[in-house]
Design an enzyme around this catalytic site. Structure first.
Site, short mmCIF file in Angstrom:
data_model
loop_
_atom_site.label_atom_id
_atom_site.label_comp_id
_atom_site.label_asym_id
_atom_site.label_seq_id
_atom_site.Cartn_x
_atom_site.Cartn_y
_atom_site.Cartn_z
N CYS A 24 40.51 37.45 17.14
CA CYS A 24 41.11 37.05 18.42
C CYS A 24 40.05 36.40 19.30
CB CYS A 24 41.73 38.25 19.13
SG CYS A 24 43.02 39.03 18.14
N SER A 127 49.45 45.89 19.42
CA SER A 127 49.02 44.84 20.36
C SER A 127 49.87 43.58 20.19
CB SER A 127 47.55 44.49 20.12
OG SER A 127 46.76 45.66 20.22
N ASP A 296 34.50 52.75 26.66
CA ASP A 296 34.79 51.60 25.81
C ASP A 296 34.36 50.29 26.50
OD1 ASP A 296 35.98 50.19 23.66
OD2 ASP A 296 37.79 49.87 24.82
N CYS A 340 40.13 49.66 53.27
CA CYS A 340 41.35 49.04 52.73
C CYS A 340 42.54 50.00 52.83
CB CYS A 340 41.10 48.67 51.26
SG CYS A 340 42.57 48.08 50.42
N CYS A 350 38.31 49.41 38.29
CA CYS A 350 37.28 49.75 37.28
C CYS A 350 35.92 49.15 37.65
CB CYS A 350 37.74 49.21 35.93
SG CYS A 350 36.50 49.37 34.64
S1 SF4 Z 1 37.44 53.09 35.27
FE1 SF4 Z 1 36.58 51.53 33.87
S2 SF4 Z 1 34.45 52.19 33.51
FE2 SF4 Z 1 35.54 53.93 34.42
S3 SF4 Z 1 36.24 55.16 32.64
FE3 SF4 Z 1 37.90 53.75 33.20
S4 SF4 Z 1 37.62 51.92 31.91
FE4 SF4 Z 1 35.70 53.08 31.89
S1 SF4 Z 2 39.54 46.67 45.27
FE1 SF4 Z 2 41.33 47.94 45.78
S2 SF4 Z 2 40.60 49.42 47.31
FE2 SF4 Z 2 39.09 47.76 47.19
S3 SF4 Z 2 39.70 46.35 48.83
FE3 SF4 Z 2 40.66 45.63 46.93
S4 SF4 Z 2 42.71 46.55 46.88
FE4 SF4 Z 2 41.49 47.67 48.40
#
Ligand code: SF4
Ligand code: SF4
Length: 407
Positions: A24, A127, A296, A340, A350
């Site tokens: 992919c 997938s 991951d 926010c 993330c």
């Molecule tokens: S938020 Fe992102 S970095 Fe954190 S555990 Fe989840 S996938 Fe991994």
């Molecule tokens: S990433 Fe999420 S919490 Fe941060 S300013 Fe943007 S919408 Fe708001």
């Protein structure tokens, strides 16, 4: 996901490493073989498998233990590998209940695989990025041929054997333009469970061929976003449009992980998705040779936590580095996120996606912020209505009747 170690951890096992029978265009994992150039072990051996099964069960305090098999393409480890895994799970389970889920591209799924999945009650993730003309843009084999036909054959078999399955769709720069088409198509495939994963990768165009080309989290600048990545605003619009379609006709019939998780948060429960949790989820990635990484999304040398053939999973899960990684998600929020109105449902998203400057010039802000705001704004009034219905003991599906009345 709670950061309390008593809650155990998740491990995404990759018994074939990055080995895959597709090529992919957008896959972020295919190039991870560069981390294991010296190693002859691209596939997990029985010694590592047994350590994994025993240690993962031991590391969980809950009565139910989840095993997640991913890749690369995990079916390339062969049926005998998974038969052995089930045998070992029975050996070490004690009183604990074992669940297995396997994420596959579907290419080699046949009657024998289906009989095994059915007999052992495995949940299968498959997938599919949409109908053939969208799926085959990126999900191709080594000669560039699309894989859609083979995936649909696998879906037909899964349905024939009545195996529980869900669909994982990667939202990229093409299918993002067709929310209705993608949603209606995925619904037509015969499962009620759908997940959307937004595609965002950045590349170092000057990386030598033996080094990872895709940039590790946090690295600047934005200008290296890959052409197949989805734009934040387009992704937000996609989610908002699918949400509108779902609210009109499908509440309680179709289960979209993000919508379910968000409704849970509106009702006062923790997010089911780590991206929208306050902290990262002690959700490790396990490579074929036993190496464990923070996540991951963080399979980079600097995020390797150890190897299960030397250090137990429970020890790694309790390590300061694992705890620190989980807490960093909360600690490293940008100031814009703190102010926010959606912080409680978003938590900054993330950390892997935090690499742009915010509107107020703050570094390490989430690439998807603009899109999240579109989606959270569109969904909030409906989420509040559904929460109110739930609080009154009424099914949130009643919202569909209310919507019809308003129109
Ligand atoms: S938020 Fe992102 S970095 Fe954190 S555990 Fe989840 S996938 Fe991994
Ligand atoms: S990433 Fe999420 S919490 Fe941060 S300013 Fe943007 S919408 Fe708001």
């Amino acid at each position: 996901m709670n950061n309390d170690i008593k809650n155990g951890c998740h491990v995404m096992a990759k018994p074939t490493g990055s080995t895959c029978n597709l090529n992919c265009t957008y896959c972020f994992y295919l190039e991870k073989h560069k981390l294991y150039r010296e190693s002859s072990k691209q596939f997990m051996d029985q010694y590592t498998l047994e350590n994994y099964i025993r240690q993962h069960i031991e590391a969980q305090s809950a009565d139910v233990v989840e095993f997640a098999w991913q890749g690369g393409e995990p079916t390339l480890a062969g049926l005998a590998f998974y038969k052995k895994a089930v045998e070992l799970q029975k050996k070490y389970a004690g009183r604990k209940q074992i669940h297995n889920n396997l994420q596959t591209n579907g290419i080699i799924i046949d009657d024998l695989w289906c009989q095994f999945f059915k007999e052992n009650n495995w949940l299968i993730g498959i997938s599919i990025d949409g109908p053939m003309e969208l799926h085959d843009i990126y999900r191709v084999n080594r000669s560039g041929k699309g894989s859609h036909q083979k995936v649909i054959k696998a879906v037909t078999l899964l349905k024939y054997y009545q195996i529980e399955f869900n669909i994982l769709a990667v939202i990229n720069n093409h299918n993002v333009k067709h929310p209705q088409k993608v949603y209606n198509y995925l619904k037509s495939l015969g499962t009620a469970h759908i997940q959307f994963i937004p595609l965002i990768e950045r590349e170092n165009r000057n990386a030598p061929s033996h080094e990872l080309r895709l940039i590790s989290p946090g690295f600047q600048p934005l200008s290296y976003v890959t052409s197949w990545s989805v734009e934040a605003k387009a992704y937000g619009q996609f989610l908002a449009d699918v949400f509108t379609a779902w609210v009109e006709k499908d509440i309680g019939r179709v289960f979209i992980q993000l919508f379910d998780s968000l409704l849970g948060v509106w009702c006062g429960y923790p997010a089911q998705m780590c991206s929208f949790s306050e902290r990262c989820g002690h959700a490790f990635a396990l490579e074929a040779n036993g190496d464990i990484y923070n996540c991951d999304h963080y399979v980079y040398p600097e995020h390797k936590l150890g190897n299960i053939n030397e250090t137990k999973i429970i020890t790694i899960n309790n390590s300061e580095r694992a705890k620190q990684f989980a807490n960093d998600k909360k600690l490293n929020l940008s100031t814009d996120c703190h102010f926010c109105p959606f912080l409680k449902v978003c938590h900054g998203g993330c950390p892997k996606h935090r690499f742009i400057a915010s509107s107020s010039g703050q570094k390490n802000h989430n690439y998807f912020c603009e899109g999240y705001k579109i989606f959270f704004t569109r969904s909030a009034p409906y989420m509040k209505l559904m929460r109110n219905l739930i609080n009154r003991g009424i099914s949130p599906a009643e919202l569909m009747n209310m919507t019809v009345q308003r129109e």
